[in-house]
Scaffold this motif. Structure first.
Motif, PDB file in Angstrom:
ATOM      1  N   ASP A 145      42.780  43.515  28.929  1.00 18.39           N
ATOM      2  CA  ASP A 145      41.384  43.434  29.370  1.00 18.39           C
ATOM      3  C   ASP A 145      40.636  42.285  28.709  1.00 18.39           C
ATOM      4  O   ASP A 145      39.916  41.539  29.366  1.00 18.39           O
ATOM      5  N   LYS A 146      40.813  42.095  27.401  1.00 15.53           N
ATOM      6  CA  LYS A 146      40.138  40.993  26.711  1.00 15.53           C
ATOM      7  C   LYS A 146      40.743  39.654  27.107  1.00 15.53           C
ATOM      8  O   LYS A 146      40.033  38.672  27.301  1.00 15.53           O
ATOM      9  N   LEU A 147      42.061  39.636  27.249  1.00 13.32           N
ATOM     10  CA  LEU A 147      42.745  38.418  27.649  1.00 13.32           C
ATOM     11  C   LEU A 147      42.321  37.997  29.060  1.00 13.32           C
ATOM     12  O   LEU A 147      42.030  36.825  29.304  1.00 13.32           O
ATOM     13  N   ALA A 148      42.235  38.944  29.968  1.00 13.66           N
ATOM     14  CA  ALA A 148      41.836  38.657  31.344  1.00 13.66           C
ATOM     15  C   ALA A 148      40.426  38.073  31.406  1.00 13.66           C
ATOM     16  O   ALA A 148      40.174  37.126  32.168  1.00 13.66           O
ATOM     17  N   GLU A 149      39.537  38.616  30.607  1.00 12.79           N
ATOM     18  CA  GLU A 149      38.161  38.115  30.597  1.00 12.79           C
ATOM     19  C   GLU A 149      38.110  36.668  30.102  1.00 12.79           C
ATOM     20  O   GLU A 149      37.411  35.825  30.678  1.00 12.79           O
ATOM     21  N   ARG A 150      38.872  36.368  29.042  1.00 12.86           N
ATOM     22  CA  ARG A 150      38.896  34.995  28.517  1.00 12.86           C
ATOM     23  C   ARG A 150      39.538  34.031  29.527  1.00 12.86           C
ATOM     24  O   ARG A 150      39.064  32.910  29.705  1.00 12.86           O
ATOM     25  N   VAL A 151      40.586  34.483  30.189  1.00 10.51           N
ATOM     26  CA  VAL A 151      41.254  33.631  31.183  1.00 10.51           C
ATOM     27  C   VAL A 151      40.320  33.360  32.356  1.00 10.51           C
ATOM     28  O   VAL A 151      40.206  32.225  32.826  1.00 10.51           O
ATOM     29  N   ARG A 152      39.617  34.389  32.828  1.00  8.34           N
ATOM     30  CA  ARG A 152      38.655  34.209  33.929  1.00  8.34           C
ATOM     31  C   ARG A 152      37.584  33.181  33.565  1.00  8.34           C
ATOM     32  O   ARG A 152      37.227  32.329  34.375  1.00  8.34           O
ATOM     33  N   GLU A 153      37.044  33.312  32.357  1.00  9.41           N
ATOM     34  CA  GLU A 153      35.996  32.377  31.921  1.00  9.41           C
ATOM     35  C   GLU A 153      36.528  30.945  31.858  1.00  9.41           C
ATOM     36  O   GLU A 153      35.842  30.003  32.265  1.00  9.41           O
ATOM     37  N   GLU A 154      37.734  30.782  31.359  1.00 12.18           N
ATOM     38  CA  GLU A 154      38.340  29.442  31.269  1.00 12.18           C
ATOM     39  C   GLU A 154      38.559  28.848  32.656  1.00 12.18           C
ATOM     40  O   GLU A 154      38.264  27.684  32.900  1.00 12.18           O
ATOM     41  N   ILE A 155      39.066  29.669  33.579  1.00 11.19           N
ATOM     42  CA  ILE A 155      39.303  29.199  34.955  1.00 11.19           C
ATOM     43  C   ILE A 155      37.978  28.841  35.618  1.00 11.19           C
ATOM     44  O   ILE A 155      37.848  27.801  36.263  1.00 11.19           O
ATOM     45  N   LYS A 156      36.974  29.703  35.439  1.00 10.34           N
ATOM     46  CA  LYS A 156      35.666  29.458  36.055  1.00 10.34           C
ATOM     47  C   LYS A 156      35.050  28.163  35.532  1.00 10.34           C
ATOM     48  O   LYS A 156      34.523  27.354  36.299  1.00 10.34           O
TER      49      LYS A 156
END
Length: 189
Positions: A145-156
């Motif tokens: 869950d924390k990893l997914a949030e960081r990855v989403r922010e980086e992609i965005k």
């Protein structure tokens, strides 16, 4: 390209080659060519028939116009293939290659240790929204869950910097995988 389009393009190619050969023959030695045609009785009868000559030229003209329309429609349809229109205004339009969007996503995901991008797709909708679908393998020991949030922010952030669009929808699927080294060690024992 479907079978019908391949057939049409093949037919158009044959007709254009024959017309090209005919015009070359006429251009090289028009007197000799006309004499040869006049020696063949059937051709002489056809050429002397005014209705046949008019019909022949009309059919060739119609065929060439139809072929031209088919080629124009196909070229127009495929002119932006692989591109998405990003901005369209009175100054023109800006096109971004599909692979540029996907490359930006992959580089964003690959910044994280233990993540590997399996599939990345992105498209621009209505010149103001971007949708991305990403499939990632996770070989790390981090909480998803924390990893997914960081990855989403980086992609965005990466996509916003590339396109200038703020409205970005990201569908991210992370699959937890075993580390390759552990697999190999377990296989040895």
């Amino acid at each position: 390209m479907g079978k019908l389009m391949k057939f049409l393009y093949s037919l158009m190619l044959i007709v254009l080659i024959l017309l090209g050969a005919l015009f070359l023959a006429l251009g090289i030695d028009i007197n000799n060519f006309a004499n040869t045609l006049m020696e063949v009785e059937l051709l002489r009868d056809l050429i002397s028939n005014e209705v046949f000559v008019k019909g022949f030229f009309i059919s060739i003209g119609v065929l060439l116009i139809i072929f031209s329309i088919i080629i124009l429609v196909t070229l127009k349809k495929n002119s932006n293939k692989g591109f998405d229109v990003l901005i369209e205004d009175e100054k023109g339009s800006v096109l971004i290659a599909q692979r540029s969007l996907e490359s930006s996503i992959k580089s964003s995901v690959n910044k994280f240790l233990g993540l590997e991008t399996i599939k990345a797709r992105a498209k621009i909708i209505d010149n103001n929204k971007l949708e991305a679908k990403i499939l990632v393998d996770d070989y790390s020991d981090q909480a998803i869950d924390k990893l997914a949030e960081r990855v989403r922010e980086e992609i965005k952030t990466s996509l916003t910097n590339l396109t200038g669009l703020d409205e970005i929808k990201i569908d991210l699927k992370i699959e937890k995988k075993e580390k390759q080294k552990e697999k190999r060690e377990n296989a040895r024992y």
